[in-house]
Design an enzyme around this catalytic site. Structure first.
Site, short mmCIF file in Angstrom:
data_model
loop_
_atom_site.label_atom_id
_atom_site.label_comp_id
_atom_site.label_asym_id
_atom_site.label_seq_id
_atom_site.Cartn_x
_atom_site.Cartn_y
_atom_site.Cartn_z
N ASP A 20 0.82 -1.21 0.00
CA ASP A 20 0.00 0.00 0.00
C ASP A 20 0.85 1.26 0.00
OD1 ASP A 20 0.83 -0.69 2.64
OD2 ASP A 20 -0.56 0.80 3.44
N GLU A 21 0.24 2.34 -0.41
CA GLU A 21 0.73 3.71 -0.24
C GLU A 21 2.14 3.95 -0.79
OE1 GLU A 21 -1.87 5.31 3.51
OE2 GLU A 21 0.05 4.40 3.99
#
Length: 873
Positions: free
Chosen positions: A540-541
């Site tokens: 993620d991210e």
């Protein structure tokens, strides 16, 4: 996305601890003494979009002049950009990396002994919580040559409370009401006190439960009989009964004789579900617990434990009276999980074991163990000692480039300082013990190593390894597990403020490192008698801008022109990971980005590439740009786990109260949010956005400015919803008490959503009718919380630090009126300003009062809420 009981001084003690200072050179700074620091949020309403205004006040209690060169104040703060000063200030705030900041004097700064100085600054995004304030403050003092000479924790640190609307509201669009006793009183008017017969004896609710008016007494003349294969469950039940009630029952195999608790396996299908199904029959001549498998028997045991009266916990008399009943039950979802981040702030092995006990009681069967992050690596890996020697502790460094972890989340400047939570890890022996403990409670632990982003702890640890081996002349070995392109000039800023937390996916050594870690963790599973068959890859991210100026990445893209854009390197990484780990027969889980492709405009769309690749995305997004993402991916064929932020992110604060700890980037989450969830039509239960503004996703045809057409879950895709997971990210969680406060009683509501059969209101389309059914259902559940679940948590496993909600109250025409959020709680009050206790006057009905009143609510175990103050004004 990953993004305390605040009413006891214990949670703030870390701010008052001072460590042993570095040995100073002998000069005037050796007698620096104390510099007091006061911090204040001035306002969130500055006239600028999303900007706040705050100030530091420094008071020099030392005998040394502070000038423009001999000091700097370092600290951690909820990461956010700092804006340029609009007016000249004597010192300036600088963001270093992550949540690490420094206040440095400007030219001509001068603070002589005995004087104070104010320093104002501006930042982006509102600050509304006391947990947002600067933490882990320490001074670094410098000699005449600018070299670091002495480090001191700030001992005298105070902050001003948040009291005005412009300090508690985020901006002019913030529609979430400010919590008050009067608001709580109004909200609680919906609650009604129900009879004990109407209160559920077992949570999560069974598929069917038939109660008898009679009861049966269990004493030490009984025994526990078990079939072959259920020895562990029998031993568990015996130990649980002895701890709770003093009963000391022997366990025996074979045919039962006399009155007994009988454990057996039998073919069972309940509500169409066989796995984990059970039947519990409490009769005059004995108790039968049968399960379709050992897990079913175990959950029958938990339901039996749930029937133990509270007075038996309190008296531990050695006897137990149970109601006669028949239960047939099975879970709604096979996957019922809790995610726990121990990297931002460490939790001890003992806390993990307590948490596993709690999960098992509420029939939670998955534990996503988040042991690696930017701020910490928490698991010992054979042959890679730097991962824990460097990656499991934080300390002051000369800058973010150093091969070490700098302070974060209030950990302060000194490694391994007592009372801080930045250091710690699980040894191989610890992890094996945790695995075995979880397995005995039918909980599957899923380990996570988050790559390619959120990897700073691994990066810094492997840089320390690289430097060590290069000094030893072992260049090939030094590069074996290196994770960065040393010539990468990419500029990016991650969601948590990092500029250096992404690995170089063009390096073969990155995949070699990942395979090494996976294999070593698999070995730990083997030593625990288990097989590692599921692994969470994070994913993620990854910040925009990563890899854009990496020579290694550019070379890789020339070799693979199909990649086209650095944005696609994240998908390349997962593709390679799937290919390389295929021989290990692993299901690869990841956050939602693993199933998405980023378009040229930065927007995401479902990526069909991994639908049949045994990749399972965990979906948190249900209120932002992609509120239907979970359904879109399930409809596309992905197996998904729903982790909805607006319902199941337990690190989000219970309320907007500034003293209520936690985050709020996606709003606020209380127990009712975790209970009110319709998994197959979540638009019915997603009612507000992060600012408390009403959402109507049921009938919307376009969503906000993006004109996204909301996609509902197709009936044939229901099977792709594997289950639900609650999350605890620990940026603001310091220690066991805070962890349990954040989790309880939210976890109880989550367990109902994850285990219990579909509730009647979930399928009602008429809003008025549905809302009435939700209110009625919540009222029953809240009665169960107040009368049974909260006080039981006081006794389970030595007692958990659950949150008791404060009472609602108003004073009208000189008369005090008060009520509770969970019927069954009692209210005690004082009129002299002192803290109410269980011995204080009990509120029974409206009472005449003069002047202000202080109130607290209490459960039957005597645990109380924080205080609330009311007056007639």
């Amino acid at each position: 996305m990953n993004a305390t009981n605040p009413y006891t001084l214990g949670f703030f003690v870390l701010l008052l601890l001072s460590g042993t200072a570095c040995q100073p050179k002998k000069n005037a700074l050796a007698t620096t003494g104390k510099i007091a620091v006061l911090w204040e949020l001035v306002t969130n309403f500055t006239g600028e979009k999303d900007a706040f205004y705050a100030r530091f006040q420094l008071t020099n209690h030392s005998d040394v002049n502070l000038d423009d060169k001999n000091w700097a104040l370092f600290f951690s703060m909820a990461p956010r950009p700092i804006l340029d000063n609009q007016t000249e200030q004597p010192a300036r705030l600088h963001h270093i990396n992550g949540d690490w900041y420094v206040l440095k004097p400007d030219k001509n700064f001068h603070l002589p002994p005995g004087e104070s100085i104010d320093i104002f600054y501006r930042g982006v995004e509102a600050v509304i919580k006391e947990t947002d304030r600067p933490l882990g403050l320490y001074f670094v003092f410098y000699d005449d040559e600018g070299k670091e000479q002495k480090i001191e924790n700030v001992i005298e640190y105070t902050w001003k409370p948040f009291v005005s609307p412009d300090q508690i509201n985020r901006n002019e669009k913030d529609e979430e009401p400010i919590p008050t006793a009067a608001l709580s009183y109004k909200n609680n008017l919906d609650m009604t006190d129900l009879s004990s017969a109407a209160v559920k004896p077992i949570i999560p609710s069974p598929v069917s439960l038939v109660m008898d008016k009679d009861s049966v007494e269990v004493n030490n003349a009984w025994a526990i009989y078990f079939e072959k294969g259920l020895e562990g469950e029998a031993a568990y039940l015996a130990a649980a009964l002895k701890e709770a009630t003093g009963l000391d029952l022997k366990t025996q195999s074979g045919a039962p004789q006399g009155k007994a608790i009988r454990l057996l396996q039998a073919p069972l299908v309940v509500n169409g579900v066989a796995h984990e199904a059970y039947a519990l029959n409490i009769m005059a001549n004995g108790i039968d617990i049968s399960g379709s498998d050992a897990a079913g028997v175990f959950y029958g045991i938990q339901s039996l434990r749930a029937c133990i009266p509270l007075k038996s916990y309190a008296s531990r008399s050695g006897t137990l009276r149970l109601p006669k009943l028949q239960v047939n039950d099975a879970p709604r979802f096979a996957f019922r999980g809790l995610h726990l981040d121990v990297s931002r702030n460490f939790q001890t092995k003992e806390t993990i074991l307590r948490t596993l006990d709690l999960l098992s009681f509420y029939k939670i069967n998955r534990f996503l163990f988040y042991t690696t992050e930017d701020e910490g690596w928490r698991l010992e890996i054979k042959d890679l000692p730097e991962l824990t020697d460097v990656g499991a502790q934080r300390q002051h460094t000369s800058g973010k480039e150093a091969p070490a972890l700098h302070p974060a989340y209030g950990s302060g400047p000194f490694a391994k300082e007592e009372g801080r939570f930045g250091h710690g890890y699980y040894s191989r022996t610890d992890f094996i013990e945790i695995l075995k403990y979880a397995t005995a409670r039918h909980i599957k632990i899923i380990p996570e190593v988050n790559f390619p982003g959120h990897a700073r702890a691994a990066i810094k640890a492997m840089e320390a390894r690289y430097e060590r081996l290069m000094k030893e002349g072992k260049e090939d070995e030094a590069n074996e597990y290196r994770l960065i392109d040393p010539d990468d000039k990419s500029v990016y800023l991650s969601a948590q403020g990092y500029q250096d937390n992404v690995v170089c996916v063009a390096r073969e050594s990155v995949f070699h490192f990942y395979e090494k870690v996976v294999d070593e963790i698999a070995t730990l599973y083997q030593e625990a008698g288990l097989t590692l068959d599921e692994f969470h890859t994070g994913g993620d991210e990854v910040p925009e801008g990563a890899w854009t100026k990496s020579p290694m990445a550019m070379a890789l893209m020339r070799e693979h022109p199909e990649i086209k854009d650095p944005k696609n390197l994240q998908t390349y990484f997962l593709r390679e990971l799937v290919k390389r780990l295929k021989s290990r027969n692993l299901q690869l889980d990841g956050w939602e980005e693993v199933a998405l492709a980023k378009k040229a405009d930065g927007k995401y769309e479902p990526n069909p590439e991994f639908v049949n690749a045994n990749v399972v995305p965990y979906i948190w997004n249900n209120i932002f740009d992609y509120p239907d993402l979970g359904y879109r991916l399930a409809n596309a064929g992905y197996k998904v786990v729903l982790c909805n932020v607006s319902n199941f992110y337990f690190d989000l604060a219970y309320s907007k109260d500034p003293q209520e700890p936690g985050l709020y980037w996606a709003g606020f989450v209380d127990t009712r949010h975790s209970w009110t969830f319709a998994p197959y039509d979540m638009f019915k239960t997603t009612k507000k956005n992060s600012l408390g503004q009403k959402l109507d996703l049921e009938t919307v045809k376009g969503y906000e400015k993006n004109k996204i057409i909301v996609e509902h879950l197709k009936p044939q895709a229901r099977k792709n919803i594997l289950g639900l997971e609650a999350q605890v990210w620990c940026e603001t969680v310091k220690g066991r008490d805070m962890l349990e406060y954040y989790v309880l009683p939210k976890l109880v509501g989550f367990a109902e959503s994850a285990w219990a059969a579909e509730r009647s209101w979930e399928t009602v389309d008429d809003k008025t009718q549905r809302e009435k059914l939700i209110r009625d259902g919540w009222n029953v559940f809240a009665n169960s919380l107040g009368k049974r679940e909260l006080p039981r948590l006081h006794y389970l496993n030595g007692g958990y630090n659950y949150r008791v909600p404060p009472p609602g109250a108003v004073i009208e025409n000189g008369e005090l009126k008060a009520n509770v959020e969970y019927p069954g709680l009692t209210i005690h009050y004082t009129t002299d300003g002192t803290e109410p206790t269980i011995a204080s006057p009990r509120y029974e009905k409206p009472v005449a009062v003069k002047g202000p009143v202080v109130l607290r609510s209490f459960d039957d175990a005597g645990k109380g809420s924080h205080r609330v103050n009311v007056s007639s004004e």
